[in-house]
Write a protein that holds these residues in place. Structure first.
Motif, short mmCIF file in Angstrom:
data_model
loop_
_atom_site.label_atom_id
_atom_site.label_comp_id
_atom_site.label_asym_id
_atom_site.label_seq_id
_atom_site.Cartn_x
_atom_site.Cartn_y
_atom_site.Cartn_z
N VAL A 239 0.89 -1.83 0.06
CA VAL A 239 0.22 -0.18 0.18
C VAL A 239 1.08 1.55 0.27
O VAL A 239 0.18 2.68 -0.75
CB VAL A 239 -0.96 -0.54 1.38
CG1 VAL A 239 -2.45 1.45 1.36
CG2 VAL A 239 -1.90 -1.07 1.18
N SER A 240 1.89 1.32 0.56
CA SER A 240 2.32 2.50 1.13
C SER A 240 3.80 2.26 -0.13
O SER A 240 4.16 3.72 -0.26
CB SER A 240 3.56 2.23 2.92
OG SER A 240 4.07 1.47 2.90
N SER A 241 4.22 1.34 -1.03
CA SER A 241 5.38 1.11 -1.59
C SER A 241 4.99 2.74 -2.77
O SER A 241 5.30 3.19 -3.21
CB SER A 241 5.91 -0.37 -2.10
OG SER A 241 7.14 0.13 -3.39
N PRO A 242 3.59 2.38 -3.12
CA PRO A 242 3.48 3.34 -4.68
C PRO A 242 3.06 4.44 -4.51
O PRO A 242 4.17 5.47 -5.06
CB PRO A 242 2.35 2.60 -5.25
CG PRO A 242 1.53 1.27 -4.80
CD PRO A 242 2.69 1.67 -2.79
N ASP A 243 2.89 4.85 -2.88
CA ASP A 243 3.13 6.63 -2.73
C ASP A 243 4.54 7.02 -2.01
O ASP A 243 4.44 8.13 -2.81
CB ASP A 243 2.11 6.81 -1.94
CG ASP A 243 1.59 8.09 -1.20
OD1 ASP A 243 1.42 9.01 -2.66
OD2 ASP A 243 1.62 8.04 -0.61
N TYR A 244 4.78 6.29 -1.85
CA TYR A 244 6.45 6.82 -1.57
C TYR A 244 7.13 6.90 -2.61
O TYR A 244 8.05 8.23 -2.51
CB TYR A 244 6.99 5.34 -0.69
CG TYR A 244 8.65 6.36 -0.08
CD1 TYR A 244 8.38 6.51 0.77
CD2 TYR A 244 9.46 4.91 -0.92
CE1 TYR A 244 9.94 7.35 0.89
CE2 TYR A 244 10.72 5.73 -0.27
CZ TYR A 244 11.18 6.61 0.42
OH TYR A 244 12.30 6.71 0.92
N VAL A 245 7.07 6.16 -3.51
CA VAL A 245 8.04 6.20 -4.67
C VAL A 245 7.47 7.55 -5.51
O VAL A 245 8.26 8.99 -6.75
CB VAL A 245 7.92 5.27 -5.91
CG1 VAL A 245 8.50 5.92 -7.31
CG2 VAL A 245 8.54 4.31 -5.38
#
Length: 292
Positions: A239-245
């Motif tokens: 969940v967090s990986s796409p937004d972090y990138v």
């Protein structure tokens, strides 16, 4: 000649293995692509989380039924229909996106489809291997399948990232559809398995018996609950990986795809390591160690 060499000389098993890798590659591309595409369209981590939750829950809820179907019908036919059905339904999603554009409801439909389809396929495919091979080749066969599947899944992450950046999510869906049809052709060439006739009550009867069996086996229940814990952490990462990138690194889908690829490489390395450790230590002790 060792067991692994014997397996590779068996054309039917090689075709099954290739179909497994190809279908896993397509599923991996769609999974990575859907997460990024949904975030770009909605700018909402919450909706990405809901998408992944639906994916996991659909697989969890359909798993007893998938097992019942696998016990009742030919594994080869079940595998074939999981490919054809997913290809057809993903085609509907692709056509909708082409003519109407993004739809959150269609994304959730895709989530249900991929989750339920994957669990049904896994139940049938792993049972199929045990049905066509002698017991002494189970270990070698599972080793080939798991390593090959991981290679297909993590390479899909990198390629999906590039395709998202230069073509878009629709192309990924089309490629997935084509891969499913290609895998279906390969499955048609493999040998037939023995159809289980142990329970004449049908899939519904097997489903009820399967639920009762799980509820009465505390070891299986505890193992299932224990497996949920690392899955929660994995989903937090997803969940967090796409937004972090996108938001923190201000990078493209290529970086996201590469990150997913290295995540898969870690999973592959862990699988190999655990396989070696299982020869030296008891499974229960390893589970306790890894849980800590």
């Amino acid at each position: 000649m060792n067991k692994k060499a014997l397996l590779l000389n068996k054309k039917s098993f090689c075709n099954f293995l290739l179909a497994d890798v190809i279908s896993g590659f397509g599923v991996g591309m769609t999974t990575v692509g859907a997460n990024w595409y949904l975030l770009l369209q909605t700018h909402s981590n919450q909706l990405v989380g809901i998408y992944l939750t639906i994916n996991v829950l659909s697989g969890f809820l359909v798993s007893p039924l998938a097992g019942a179907i696998t016990d009742k019908y030919s594994r080869k036919k079940v595998i074939l229909w999981t490919f054809i059905t997913r290809a057809f339904l993903i085609s509907i999603v692709a056509v909708y996106f082409y003519f109407s554009g993004f739809s959150i409801l269609m994304m959730y439909f895709l989530s249900i489809l991929t989750g339920a389809g994957w669990i049904t396929y896994m139940a049938a495919s792993r049972s199929y291997v045990q049905d066509i091979l002698p017991e002494e080749q189970f270990g070698s066969a599972n080793s080939f399948i798991e390593v090959s599947l991981q290679v297909g899944m993590f390479s899909a992450g990198a390629i999906s990232g590039f395709l998202l950046n230069y073509t878009g999510f629709l192309i990924i869906l089309i490629i997935n559809i084509c891969l499913f049809f290609f895998a279906s052709v390969l499955i048609l060439t493999i040998e037939n398995d023995r159809i289980s006739q142990m329970n004449p009550s049908g899939a519904k009867g097997n489903f009820v018996l399967g639920i009762k069996y799980i509820l009465n086996k505390k070891t299986i229940m505890n193992a299932g609950l224990l497996s949920i814990l690392p899955l929660i952490i994995t989903q937090l990462f997803n969940v967090s990986s796409p937004d972090y990138v996108a938001s923190t690194l201000h990078a493209t889908s290529i970086v996201y795809g590469m990150a997913d690829m290295f995540y898969g490489i870690g999973g592959l390395a862990a699988g190999i390591m655990v396989g070696l450790l299982l020869n030296q230590f008891q499974s229960k002790k390893l589970i306790i160690l890894f849980s800590f």
